[in-house]
Design an enzyme around this catalytic site. Structure first.
Site, PDB file in Angstrom:
ATOM      1  N   HIS A 214      -3.373  -5.050   0.370  1.00  0.00           N
ATOM      2  CA  HIS A 214      -2.682  -5.577   1.554  1.00  0.00           C
ATOM      3  C   HIS A 214      -2.656  -7.105   1.517  1.00  0.00           C
ATOM      4  O   HIS A 214      -3.562  -7.751   2.060  1.00  0.00           O
ATOM      5  CB  HIS A 214      -3.396  -5.112   2.829  1.00  0.00           C
ATOM      6  CG  HIS A 214      -3.234  -3.667   3.106  1.00  0.00           C
ATOM      7  ND1 HIS A 214      -2.189  -3.169   3.839  1.00  0.00           N
ATOM      8  CD2 HIS A 214      -3.979  -2.599   2.732  1.00  0.00           C
ATOM      9  CE1 HIS A 214      -2.300  -1.849   3.914  1.00  0.00           C
ATOM     10  NE2 HIS A 214      -3.374  -1.475   3.253  1.00  0.00           N
TER      11      HIS A 214
ATOM     12  N   GLU B 117      -0.997  -9.091   3.188  1.00  0.00           N
ATOM     13  CA  GLU B 117      -0.791  -9.708   4.506  1.00  0.00           C
ATOM     14  C   GLU B 117      -2.072 -10.250   5.121  1.00  0.00           C
ATOM     15  O   GLU B 117      -2.029 -11.181   5.923  1.00  0.00           O
ATOM     16  CB  GLU B 117      -0.120  -8.715   5.463  1.00  0.00           C
ATOM     17  CG  GLU B 117      -0.938  -7.504   5.881  1.00  0.00           C
ATOM     18  CD  GLU B 117      -0.783  -6.291   4.962  1.00  0.00           C
ATOM     19  OE1 GLU B 117      -0.476  -6.483   3.772  1.00  0.00           O
ATOM     20  OE2 GLU B 117      -0.991  -5.151   5.440  1.00  0.00           O
TER      21      GLU B 117
ATOM     22  N   CYS C 271       0.840  -1.207   0.000  1.00  0.00           N
ATOM     23  CA  CYS C 271       0.000   0.000   0.000  1.00  0.00           C
ATOM     24  C   CYS C 271       0.873   1.255   0.000  1.00  0.00           C
ATOM     25  O   CYS C 271       1.439   1.594  -1.032  1.00  0.00           O
ATOM     26  CB  CYS C 271      -0.971  -0.046   1.169  1.00  0.00           C
ATOM     27  SG  CYS C 271      -2.462   0.881   0.837  1.00  0.00           S
TER      28      CYS C 271
HETATM   29  N1  GLN Z   1      -2.154   6.631   2.925  1.00  0.00           N
HETATM   30  C1  GLN Z   1      -2.203   5.889   1.720  1.00  0.00           C
HETATM   31  C2  GLN Z   1      -3.569   5.951   1.051  1.00  0.00           C
HETATM   32  O1  GLN Z   1      -4.540   6.294   1.674  1.00  0.00           O
HETATM   33  C3  GLN Z   1      -1.809   4.447   1.958  1.00  0.00           C
HETATM   34  C4  GLN Z   1      -2.790   3.691   2.780  1.00  0.00           C
HETATM   35  C5  GLN Z   1      -2.234   2.412   3.334  1.00  0.00           C
HETATM   36  O2  GLN Z   1      -1.028   2.206   3.346  1.00  0.00           O
HETATM   37  N2  GLN Z   1      -3.100   1.568   3.846  1.00  0.00           N
HETATM   38  O3  GLN Z   1      -3.694   5.666  -0.100  1.00  0.00           O
END
Ligand code: GLN
Length: 538
Positions: free
Chosen positions: A511, A513, A385
Site C-alpha cells: 500500500h 498510499e 493490493c
Molecule cells: N483481499 C486481498 C488479500 O487479502 C487484498 C487485500 C488488500 O487489498 N488490502 O490479499
C-alpha cells in the site's frame, strides 16, 4: 512515568468528526517546528482489539504502520502532518486494555483480588501511556481520546487522564477540548450551548479544559469566544475560533496564525529552541489554491459511499497532483455498478483509473472489468493490493485465455488461481492481526516503470494482505508481456507488476498510499498522475 515529558490531552465535544485528529496533528507540526520531540497516541474507546476487523463503513480506512499495527485513520493525519513514523504504541483500544487485564486474571496474577475499572483498567491505560512516553522519548506527548465526551466507553480513559495529571503534575499537562458550534438556520446564529454542556460533562469527571478549540463552518465572532470563556471557565485567549479550512493543509497555518503554538508552549512552560518555519507549508497551500488544469481519476472501489475508507489514497493522489502542477478530480465509482453497466460513461472520460485495496468478493468483477478497460484502452492505471490482484486476474483471463482465472479468495474451485493464499497463511484461523502486515523490502527492476519512478534499487513498503501472486504462472505472464518489476529480496514474492506495452499500468501488492506525504509524494502515485496528465494533453 518520566517527569520531563509534558502531556497534551485532546478530547472532543458535542459531535464526533469534529476534526480533533487533524487539529492535534496540525498542532503536532507546530510543536515539532519549534524544536520539540513530539509523540502521539490515539486512545480508542471501542472494544475491538484493533480496527483491522472492522468494516471500512464503520470505521473508515485501516491505517497500517511500519511495524504492522493496524490503526485508526487519525494516525495517517499524524504521520502526514508531522512527517513522523509511528509504531504500535501510538494507538490502543479498550479491547487491548481488557484483553491484557483478563489474561492476567486468568493467569492468577491478581491473587484473589476483584478486578475493577478503577484501578485495574485505569492503571493499564496509564501503563500504556507511560510505555509510549518511554519508548518515544517524547518531550511532548499528544494524546487524543477517541469519541465524544459523555460517551460511556470513553469514561475510563478520561478518568485515567485525570489521575495521570495528578501523578505527573498539573503543570505538565494541558487539556485541549475541541468542540462544535452548530448553526440555527432561521437566524443563522452560531450556538455555544452544546459546548457549555460538553465542558460541564468534562468538569463533572474532574477535568477542566485549559484550551477550547471551537469549530464551525463559518466565521466565529470574538464575542462568542468570550461567552465560551465565561461560561466554561477558560481564559479568554484560550478559546480558539477555528473555522473549517478549505484546504486541509492550511490547518497548521491557521492554528499558527491564531497563536495556538505559542499559547501551548506558554502554558506548558517549555522553551522552544527555534522559531517555526511555516514557509514550506505556506508555499504548499498557495500551490494548492492556484488554479491548475485538472486530471480526472476514476477511483473504482467498493466503499466509495464513505470516502474516509480511502483517506490515504485520496491524500496520496492530491500530493502527486501537486507534484505534477495539476488538480486531481476524483470520480468515485462503485465497482458493483460497473458489473451492472453503470458508471462506464465516467470511465470512458477519465484520464486514469485507480483500483484500491479491498476484501471479499462483492464488486470484484467490476474491478476486474475496470482493469481490463485500462489495459485494452491504454488508460493509465494504478492498482493497490487488491488492485494488483485484479490486474493479474484480468491479464490471465484476457491475454492468456485462462477464462476461469481468479483469486482463491473469491473462487476456491478456480482451475487457475493466479492469486492464491500465501503459504504461511494456510494454517491461520483467527482473522484479527494475522495478515502479512507492515514494512517489507522490495527490490526493483532497473529501467522498469516502477524502477524509474522510484529511482532507487530497493524500497520498503507497508503491506496488509493474505493472498499473493501465484508463482506457477510467473513465466506465462512474463512471456505475454507482464513485467514483475518489484520482488521480495529472495525473489519469491511478487511486489509490483506492470505492463510492457502500456503508458502506465503499474500495481503493487503493498500500500504505497501510507507513505505518501504532502511534501514528499509517493513515486507510484506521481507516475500515475504524470501519465494521466500526458493522456489528458492528447
Ligand atoms: N483481499 C486481498 C488479500 O487479502 C487484498 C487485500 C488488500 O487489498 N488490502 O490479499
Amino acid at each position: 512515568m518520566t517527569n520531563k515529558t509534558k502531556y497534551l490531552f485532546f478530547t472532543g465535544g458535542v459531535v464526533s468528526s469534529v476534526g480533533k485528529g487533524v487539529t492535534a496533528a496540525a498542532l503536532g507540526l507546530l510543536l515539532k517546528e519549534r524544536g520539540f520531540k513530539v509523540a502521539v497516541q490515539k486512545l480508542d474507546p471501542y472494544i475491538n482489539v484493533d480496527p483491522g476487523t472492522m468494516s471500512p463503513y464503520q470505521h473508515g480506512e485501516v491505517y497500517v504502520l511500519d511495524d504492522g499495527a493496524e490503526t485508526d485513520l487519525d494516525l495517517g493525519h499524524y504521520e502526514r502532518f508531522i512527517d513522523i513514523r509511528l509504531s504500535k504504541v501510538s494507538n490502543f483500544t479498550t479491547g487491548q486494555v481488557y484483553a491484557e487485564i483478563i489474561s492476567k486474571e486468568r493467569r492468577g496474577d491478581y491473587l484473589g483480588g476483584t478486578i475493577q475499572v478503577i484501578p485495574h483498567i485505569t492503571n493499564e491505560i496509564k501503563r500504556r501511556i507511560g510505555l509510549a512516553a518511554k519508548e518515544t522519548k517524547a518531550e511532548i506527548m499528544m494524546l487524543e481520546v477517541g469519541g465524544t465526551v459523555g460517551d460511556i466507553e470513553s469514561q475510563p480513559f478520561l478518568e485515567a487522564l485525570r489521575q495521570l495529571r495528578n501523578e505527573v503534575g498539573r503543570e505538565n499537562c494541558l487539556f485541549i477540548h475541541v468542540t462544535w458550534l452548530p448553526v440555527i438556520g432561521a437566524t443563522n446564529e452560531l450556538k455555544t450551548k452544546p459546548t457549555q454542556h460538553s465542558v460541564a460533562a468534562l468538569r463533572s469527571i474532574g477535568i477542566s479544559p485549559n484550551i477550547i478549540i471551537a469549530r464551525a463552518d463559518q466565521d466565529i465572532e470574538k464575542s462568542l469566544c468570550e461567552k465560551i470563556a465565561l461560561f466554561c471557565d477558560v481564559e479568554k485567549d484560550a478559546v480558539i475560533p477555528m473555522k473549517t479550512a478549505d484546504v486541509l493543509y492550511d490547518v497548521p497555518l491557521m492554528l499558527e496564525k491564531l497563536g495556538v503554538g505559542d499559547l501551548v508552549v506558554d502554558k506548558l512552560k517549555v522553551k522552544a529552541t527555534r522559531k517555526p518555519n511555516m514557509r514550506p507549508w505556506k508555499k504548499l497551500v498557495d500551490e494548492v489554491r492556484k488554479p491548475k488544469p485538472s486530471v480526472k481519476v476514476a477511483l473504482v472501489g467498493k466503499y466509495v459511499e464513505l470516502q474516509d475508507a480511502y483517506m490515504s489514497v485520496r491524500e496520496a493522489l492530491k500530493h502527486a497532483a501537486l507534484a505534477n502542477s495539476v488538480e486531481v478530480d476524483i470520480s468515485w465509482i462503485h465497482s458493483a455498478d460497473l458489473e451492472k453497466d453503470k458508471g462506464w460513461d465516467i470511465i470512458k472520460q477519465t484520464d486514469a483509473i485507480l483500483v484500491p485495496g479491498g476484501f471479499g468478493s462483492r464488486g470484484v468483477e467490476g474491478k476486474i472489468l475496470a482493469s481490463r478497460y485500462a489495459r485494452e484502452n491504454k488508460i493509465p492505471y494504478l492498482g493497490l493490493c487488491l488492485g494488483m490482484q485484479v490486474m493479474c486476474i484480468d491479464f490471465a483471463r484476457g491475454v492468456l485465455d485462462l477464462e476461469d482465472a481468479n483469486s482463491s479468495e473469491f473462487d476456491r474451485a478456480s482451475e487457475h488461481p493466479v492469486i492464491d493464499l500465501m503459504h504461511d497463511q494456510r494454517s491461520i484461523t483467527d482473522l484479527g492481526g494475522t495478515m502479512r502486515l507492515g514494512l517489507y523490502p522490495c527490490l526493483l527492476t532497473k529501467n522498469s516503470k516502477a524502477g524509474l519512478a522510484y529511482g532507487v534499487p530497493r524500497v520498503d513498503e507497508r503491506h496488509r494482505h493474505r493472498f499473493e501472486f501465484n508463482n506457477d504462472y510467473r513465466q506465462k505472464f512474463e512471456e505475454a508481456g507482464m513485467i514483475f518489476s518489484g520482488l521480495s529480496p529472495d525473489g519469491r514474492l511478487v511486489e509490483i507488476v506492470e505492463l510492457k506495452d502500456h503508458p502506465y499500468m503499474v500495481a503493487s501488492q503493498f500500500h504505497p498510499e501510507f507513505l505518501s506525504r504532502p511534501m514528499n509524494p509517493h513515486p507510484l502515485f506521481v507516475g500515475l498522475v504524470k501519465a494521466a496528465k500526458e493522456k489528458g494533453k492528447k
